[in-house]
Scaffold this motif. Structure first.
Motif, PDB file in Angstrom:
ATOM      1  N   ARG A  59       0.846  -1.205   0.000  1.00  0.00           N
ATOM      2  CA  ARG A  59       0.000   0.000   0.000  1.00  0.00           C
ATOM      3  C   ARG A  59       0.879   1.253   0.000  1.00  0.00           C
ATOM      4  O   ARG A  59       0.643   2.196  -0.756  1.00  0.00           O
ATOM      5  N   MET A  60       1.901   1.282   0.858  1.00  0.00           N
ATOM      6  CA  MET A  60       2.803   2.438   0.920  1.00  0.00           C
ATOM      7  C   MET A  60       3.495   2.664  -0.418  1.00  0.00           C
ATOM      8  O   MET A  60       3.600   3.798  -0.901  1.00  0.00           O
ATOM      9  N   LYS A  65       4.132   5.730  -5.460  1.00  0.00           N
ATOM     10  CA  LYS A  65       4.310   5.705  -6.913  1.00  0.00           C
ATOM     11  C   LYS A  65       3.062   6.130  -7.683  1.00  0.00           C
ATOM     12  O   LYS A  65       3.077   6.184  -8.914  1.00  0.00           O
ATOM     13  N   GLY A  66       1.982   6.405  -6.957  1.00  0.00           N
ATOM     14  CA  GLY A  66       0.748   6.808  -7.621  1.00  0.00           C
ATOM     15  C   GLY A  66       0.106   5.692  -8.432  1.00  0.00           C
ATOM     16  O   GLY A  66      -0.541   5.958  -9.449  1.00  0.00           O
ATOM     17  N   LEU A  67       0.257   4.454  -7.995  1.00  0.00           N
ATOM     18  CA  LEU A  67      -0.305   3.307  -8.722  1.00  0.00           C
ATOM     19  C   LEU A  67      -1.784   3.138  -8.387  1.00  0.00           C
ATOM     20  O   LEU A  67      -2.208   3.369  -7.254  1.00  0.00           O
ATOM     21  N   PRO A  68      -2.587   2.693  -9.357  1.00  0.00           N
ATOM     22  CA  PRO A  68      -4.030   2.533  -9.138  1.00  0.00           C
ATOM     23  C   PRO A  68      -4.380   1.226  -8.418  1.00  0.00           C
ATOM     24  O   PRO A  68      -5.229   0.453  -8.870  1.00  0.00           O
ATOM     25  N   LEU A  69      -3.742   0.983  -7.305  1.00  0.00           N
ATOM     26  CA  LEU A  69      -4.019  -0.212  -6.501  1.00  0.00           C
ATOM     27  C   LEU A  69      -5.255   0.070  -5.650  1.00  0.00           C
ATOM     28  O   LEU A  69      -5.263   1.013  -4.860  1.00  0.00           O
ATOM     29  N   VAL A  86      16.985 -31.789   5.549  1.00  0.00           N
ATOM     30  CA  VAL A  86      16.612 -31.127   6.797  1.00  0.00           C
ATOM     31  C   VAL A  86      15.181 -30.602   6.676  1.00  0.00           C
ATOM     32  O   VAL A  86      14.835 -29.942   5.699  1.00  0.00           O
ATOM     33  N   LYS A  87      14.361 -30.882   7.684  1.00  0.00           N
ATOM     34  CA  LYS A  87      12.983 -30.405   7.688  1.00  0.00           C
ATOM     35  C   LYS A  87      12.970 -28.900   7.972  1.00  0.00           C
ATOM     36  O   LYS A  87      13.549 -28.450   8.961  1.00  0.00           O
ATOM     37  N   ARG A  88      12.336 -28.133   7.078  1.00  0.00           N
ATOM     38  CA  ARG A  88      12.269 -26.671   7.212  1.00  0.00           C
ATOM     39  C   ARG A  88      10.818 -26.216   7.169  1.00  0.00           C
ATOM     40  O   ARG A  88      10.001 -26.763   6.419  1.00  0.00           O
ATOM     41  N   ASP A  89      10.495 -25.199   7.961  1.00  0.00           N
ATOM     42  CA  ASP A  89       9.177 -24.578   7.887  1.00  0.00           C
ATOM     43  C   ASP A  89       9.112 -23.720   6.632  1.00  0.00           C
ATOM     44  O   ASP A  89      10.104 -23.117   6.220  1.00  0.00           O
ATOM     45  N   ARG A  90       7.907 -23.667   6.028  1.00  0.00           N
ATOM     46  CA  ARG A  90       7.718 -22.853   4.835  1.00  0.00           C
ATOM     47  C   ARG A  90       6.366 -22.154   4.927  1.00  0.00           C
ATOM     48  O   ARG A  90       5.359 -22.767   5.267  1.00  0.00           O
ATOM     49  N   PHE A  91       6.374 -20.861   4.650  1.00  0.00           N
ATOM     50  CA  PHE A  91       5.134 -20.108   4.520  1.00  0.00           C
ATOM     51  C   PHE A  91       4.838 -19.958   3.033  1.00  0.00           C
ATOM     52  O   PHE A  91       5.722 -19.595   2.254  1.00  0.00           O
ATOM     53  N   LEU A  92       3.614 -20.245   2.648  1.00  0.00           N
ATOM     54  CA  LEU A  92       3.157 -20.040   1.280  1.00  0.00           C
ATOM     55  C   LEU A  92       2.319 -18.757   1.297  1.00  0.00           C
ATOM     56  O   LEU A  92       1.348 -18.666   2.044  1.00  0.00           O
ATOM     57  N   ARG A  93       2.718 -17.784   0.500  1.00  0.00           N
ATOM     58  CA  ARG A  93       2.065 -16.465   0.507  1.00  0.00           C
ATOM     59  C   ARG A  93       1.528 -16.168  -0.889  1.00  0.00           C
ATOM     60  O   ARG A  93       2.280 -16.126  -1.857  1.00  0.00           O
ATOM     61  N   GLN A  94       0.221 -15.977  -0.978  1.00  0.00           N
ATOM     62  CA  GLN A  94      -0.444 -15.634  -2.226  1.00  0.00           C
ATOM     63  C   GLN A  94      -0.982 -14.207  -2.105  1.00  0.00           C
ATOM     64  O   GLN A  94      -1.789 -13.924  -1.226  1.00  0.00           O
ATOM     65  N   ILE A  95      -0.529 -13.332  -3.000  1.00  0.00           N
ATOM     66  CA  ILE A  95      -0.875 -11.918  -2.932  1.00  0.00           C
ATOM     67  C   ILE A  95      -1.834 -11.590  -4.068  1.00  0.00           C
ATOM     68  O   ILE A  95      -1.560 -11.894  -5.231  1.00  0.00           O
ATOM     69  N   THR A  96      -2.956 -10.976  -3.725  1.00  0.00           N
ATOM     70  CA  THR A  96      -3.914 -10.512  -4.718  1.00  0.00           C
ATOM     71  C   THR A  96      -3.839  -8.992  -4.775  1.00  0.00           C
ATOM     72  O   THR A  96      -3.975  -8.321  -3.749  1.00  0.00           O
ATOM     73  N   LEU A  97      -3.599  -8.476  -5.980  1.00  0.00           N
ATOM     74  CA  LEU A  97      -3.523  -7.030  -6.198  1.00  0.00           C
ATOM     75  C   LEU A  97      -4.714  -6.628  -7.061  1.00  0.00           C
ATOM     76  O   LEU A  97      -4.804  -7.018  -8.216  1.00  0.00           O
ATOM     77  N   ASP A  98      -5.638  -5.871  -6.492  1.00  0.00           N
ATOM     78  CA  ASP A  98      -6.785  -5.383  -7.255  1.00  0.00           C
ATOM     79  C   ASP A  98      -6.470  -3.991  -7.782  1.00  0.00           C
ATOM     80  O   ASP A  98      -5.826  -3.186  -7.106  1.00  0.00           O
ATOM     81  N   GLY A  99      -6.934  -3.717  -8.971  1.00  0.00           N
ATOM     82  CA  GLY A  99      -6.695  -2.428  -9.607  1.00  0.00           C
ATOM     83  C   GLY A  99      -6.150  -2.655 -11.007  1.00  0.00           C
ATOM     84  O   GLY A  99      -5.709  -3.758 -11.351  1.00  0.00           O
TER      85      GLY A  99
END
Length: 134
Positions: A59-60, A65-69, A86-99
């Motif tokens: 958002r910042m 940049k004046g983007l139409p988000l 080696v077992k590792r933790d993983r975060f799966l992050r899905q980002i939705t950008l409207d605009g």
């Protein structure tokens, strides 16, 4: 930097009161792990912090940049994977950008998302110094 206090509240087997400044939250484990599911589990708080930081950072950037988000949404999940045996933790992050954003703007925003402060902190080896008070 604000101090976060976490303490048992006596309301459940694992239930914790989380105090962050003027905010009061509950943390708990799900019933499947013996908790009462009265609040988010610890990994949920980590993912919420990453998601909030990602959305705020984007958002910042868009405002600067004046983007139409028009809206940012971040969905996260957690799993474990084997990396070099080696077992590792993983975060799966899905980002939705409207605009109405170009492909180039969207690609740049993904780069920016990967630079949010919480992402950077979680991606490096954190230093945690623990001590006993009494």
């Amino acid at each position: 930097m604000a101090e976060i206090i976490v303490r048992e509240n006596g309301q459940g087997r694992y239930q914790q009161e989380v105090i962050a400044g003027e905010h009061r939250l509950l943390a708990d484990e799900p019933a499947s792990l013996g908790g009462g599911d009265a609040g988010p589990a610890p990994f949920d708080f980590l993912m919420a912090g990453l998601g909030a930081c990602t959305a705020m950072t984007l958002r910042m950037y868009a405002e600067r940049k004046g983007l139409p988000l028009t809206r940012v949404s971040v969905a996260l999940s957690h799993d474990s994977v084997l990396v070099d045996g080696v077992k590792r933790d993983r975060f799966l992050r899905q980002i939705t950008l409207d605009g109405v954003l170009t492909g180039e703007q969207r690609a740049r925003m993904l780069e920016v998302a990967n630079k949010c402060p919480v992402h950077r902190a979680l991606s490096q080896s954190l230093m945690i110094k623990s001590g006993l008070v009494n």
